[in-house]
Each structure stands twice: as C-alpha cells, then as structure tokens.
Design a protein around this motif. Structure first.
Motif, PDB file in Angstrom:
ATOM      1  N   ILE A   1       6.917   6.317  -3.572  1.00  0.00           N
ATOM      2  CA  ILE A   1       6.357   6.212  -4.951  1.00  0.00           C
ATOM      3  C   ILE A   1       6.315   7.545  -5.508  1.00  0.00           C
ATOM      4  O   ILE A   1       5.342   8.269  -4.756  1.00  0.00           O
ATOM      5  CB  ILE A   1       5.120   5.263  -4.887  1.00  0.00           C
ATOM      6  CG1 ILE A   1       5.674   4.081  -4.372  1.00  0.00           C
ATOM      7  CG2 ILE A   1       4.594   5.054  -6.471  1.00  0.00           C
ATOM      8  CD1 ILE A   1       4.358   2.936  -4.106  1.00  0.00           C
TER       9      ILE A   1
ATOM     10  N   GLU B   1       4.191   6.920 -15.663  1.00  0.00           N
ATOM     11  CA  GLU B   1       4.830   5.768 -15.739  1.00  0.00           C
ATOM     12  C   GLU B   1       3.926   4.620 -15.432  1.00  0.00           C
ATOM     13  O   GLU B   1       3.469   4.713 -14.392  1.00  0.00           O
ATOM     14  CB  GLU B   1       5.871   5.785 -15.236  1.00  0.00           C
ATOM     15  CG  GLU B   1       7.111   6.674 -15.601  1.00  0.00           C
ATOM     16  CD  GLU B   1       7.510   6.099 -16.963  1.00  0.00           C
ATOM     17  OE1 GLU B   1       7.708   4.887 -17.210  1.00  0.00           O
ATOM     18  OE2 GLU B   1       8.167   6.890 -17.693  1.00  0.00           O
TER      19      GLU B   1
ATOM     20  N   VAL C   1       4.731   2.990 -12.165  1.00  0.00           N
ATOM     21  CA  VAL C   1       4.914   3.752 -10.905  1.00  0.00           C
ATOM     22  C   VAL C   1       3.255   3.442 -10.439  1.00  0.00           C
ATOM     23  O   VAL C   1       2.898   3.389  -9.243  1.00  0.00           O
ATOM     24  CB  VAL C   1       5.181   5.030 -11.144  1.00  0.00           C
ATOM     25  CG1 VAL C   1       4.741   5.875 -10.244  1.00  0.00           C
ATOM     26  CG2 VAL C   1       6.485   5.189 -11.413  1.00  0.00           C
TER      27      VAL C   1
ATOM     28  N   LYS D   1       2.176   0.386  -8.967  1.00  0.00           N
ATOM     29  CA  LYS D   1       2.781   0.130  -7.823  1.00  0.00           C
ATOM     30  C   LYS D   1       1.986   0.725  -6.652  1.00  0.00           C
ATOM     31  O   LYS D   1       1.790   0.448  -5.444  1.00  0.00           O
ATOM     32  CB  LYS D   1       4.313   0.451  -7.596  1.00  0.00           C
ATOM     33  CG  LYS D   1       4.944   0.177  -6.393  1.00  0.00           C
ATOM     34  CD  LYS D   1       6.256   0.441  -6.172  1.00  0.00           C
ATOM     35  CE  LYS D   1       6.795   0.156  -4.824  1.00  0.00           C
ATOM     36  NZ  LYS D   1       8.456   0.517  -4.769  1.00  0.00           N
TER      37      LYS D   1
END
Length: 249
Positions: free
Chosen positions: A112, A166, A169, A172
């Motif tokens: 990530i 983002e 992102v 997550k």
C-alpha cells in the motif's frame, strides 16, 4: 530481539509500516537522518504542490536521484526479507511511505503506497499518462517535462504536500492496521500524517507496536519494543527464521 521474534512467530496478522530509512541501504537518502535530504536542501519545497505549480524546475532539478535514477538502485536485505515473510504468510501487508517502488521489485505483492508512485505521470492539462521511463527520457534533454499532446506540465502520480491522499489508499491502510495484531514500523520517524496515526489502529485493536528506527519517534512510548539498528534486527530475524539474505548484503 528474541521477544520480537516471538511476537512475529505468534502473530496471526502482522503488518509492516516502512519509511525512508529502509531505503538508505539501497543508496537512496532519507529525509530527516544525519545524511538526509533536509540537510542538503528544502525537501518541503521539492514536494510542495503550490511550489511545483509555481516553479516545477525546482522539483525536477532536485528529484533526479530520488526518482529518475531509481533504475540504478536495487532492493536491499530489508525489502527482500519482507518479501519472503509475505510469501510465507507471516507478513500480510506492507504499508509504505516510500515512492521508490523497491518493495515491489523485491517481490512484495500486497503493498500500500500511501504517497502514490512515480511509476506513472500525468499531464495536468489533458490527463495523458506517461511512464517514469518516458519522463526520464524527456529529462535527459529538457529541464521540465511537458506533454507531447498539449504542451501541459507533467507531474508524477505522487502525493505532494498540500494534496490529499487517495481515499481508497488510506482506507485500505487503516483497514490493514486495524486487523493487525502486530505492526512493525521500520525506518520511519513517524512525524508525517496520516502514516503516524496508523499504529494506533493496531493498538486500539489490542495489538502490539514495535519500532525499528535510528532516531526517536513520537510513538516510542507506545511501543512494546524499540530498536535502533535495522540491519541488526533484520539479520537476526533472517537467521532465526532461515531466510537467506547473505547474497544481498
């Protein structure tokens, strides 16, 4: 380090958070270390979106080694050890503040990238995409890369200061940190948000925090263990877990 080994072996969901300190072994300078970028020039200006829009030459002049010579850099023992631990199922995800793409080159798959990646660049005028290789080629002859279609300014798909991360992102990253029963921070000073808050999601989940960094961090007081030497720690874990890193030292 025996306690760290035990924590890692007993972990059901280990997540790694990495910062610029892990890439110094690959010849990439960090930001706040004794030989870091901040000791050479103003890194805040390099990655400032406002300054980039005003004077993009500053970014492209000072980021050559950081970004456009990455093909000359190789993943080091830390990147390769993490990739092997992921392959074995010990590490579930690597969350990185880095934009050097060395985790992927080492073989990590669930990476990530909090601050984006220079793998792709975008024309700010028409949206045309360029690869990092395309832009590196342009920079061999030009100070600032401009779009071949419309003449607009090209920018790497990296999150600059003043830009929002983002949403998908960061969501997550929060999800992985919340699931973790162990989060290990490697080579991060933990002063840049929102990365610095991610360990708290693990702690709130009842998990443990381990920090390996050669400078103090604001989260040291929350850590179950704190170590200074990345190479010493990774080498110890590699030896005890039978991970061959000798050829990569």
């Amino acid at each position: 380090m025996q306690e760290l080994l035990t924590l890692l072996q007993n972990s059901k969901y280990c997540v790694i958070l990495t910062g610029a300190g892990i890439s110094t072994l690959s010849g990439i300078p960090d930001f706040r270390g004794k030989d870091g970028i901040y000791n050479k020039f103003d890194a805040d200006l390099i990655f400032s979106i406002d300054y980039f829009n005003k004077d993009p030459s500053y970014f492209y002049t000072h980021s050559r080694e950081l970004i456009y010579e990455l093909d000359k850099k190789e993943p080091n023992i830390i990147h390769r050890a993490l990739a092997e631990l992921e392959r074995r199922g010990v590490v579930k995800a690597v969350i990185t503040q880095n934009i050097d793409m060395l985790h992927q080159r080492a073989g990590s798959e669930n990476v990530i990238e909090l601050h984006g990646s220079p793998k792709k660049h975008t024309c700010l005028a028409c949206g045309k995409k360029y690869s990092i290789e395309d832009v590196a080629g342009i920079l061999e002859n030009e100070e600032i890369p401009m779009c071949k279609e419309c003449g607009g300014l090209i920018k790497p798909d990296v999150v600059f200061y003043g830009e929002l991360l983002e949403h998908d992102v960061i969501e997550k990253a929060i999800e992985e940190s919340s699931r973790a029963d162990l989060i290990i921070v490697l080579g991060s000073s933990l002063v840049v948000q929102p990365a610095a808050t991610l360990p708290f999601y693990t702690l709130d989940n009842g998990g443990d925090l381990v920090i390996v960094n050669n400078m103090p961090t604001p989260l040291d007081g929350y850590a179950r263990n704190k170590y200074d030497d990345l190479v010493e720690v990774i080498s110890y874990l590699a030896e005890k877990m039978d991970i061959d890193i000798s050829e990569h030292i």
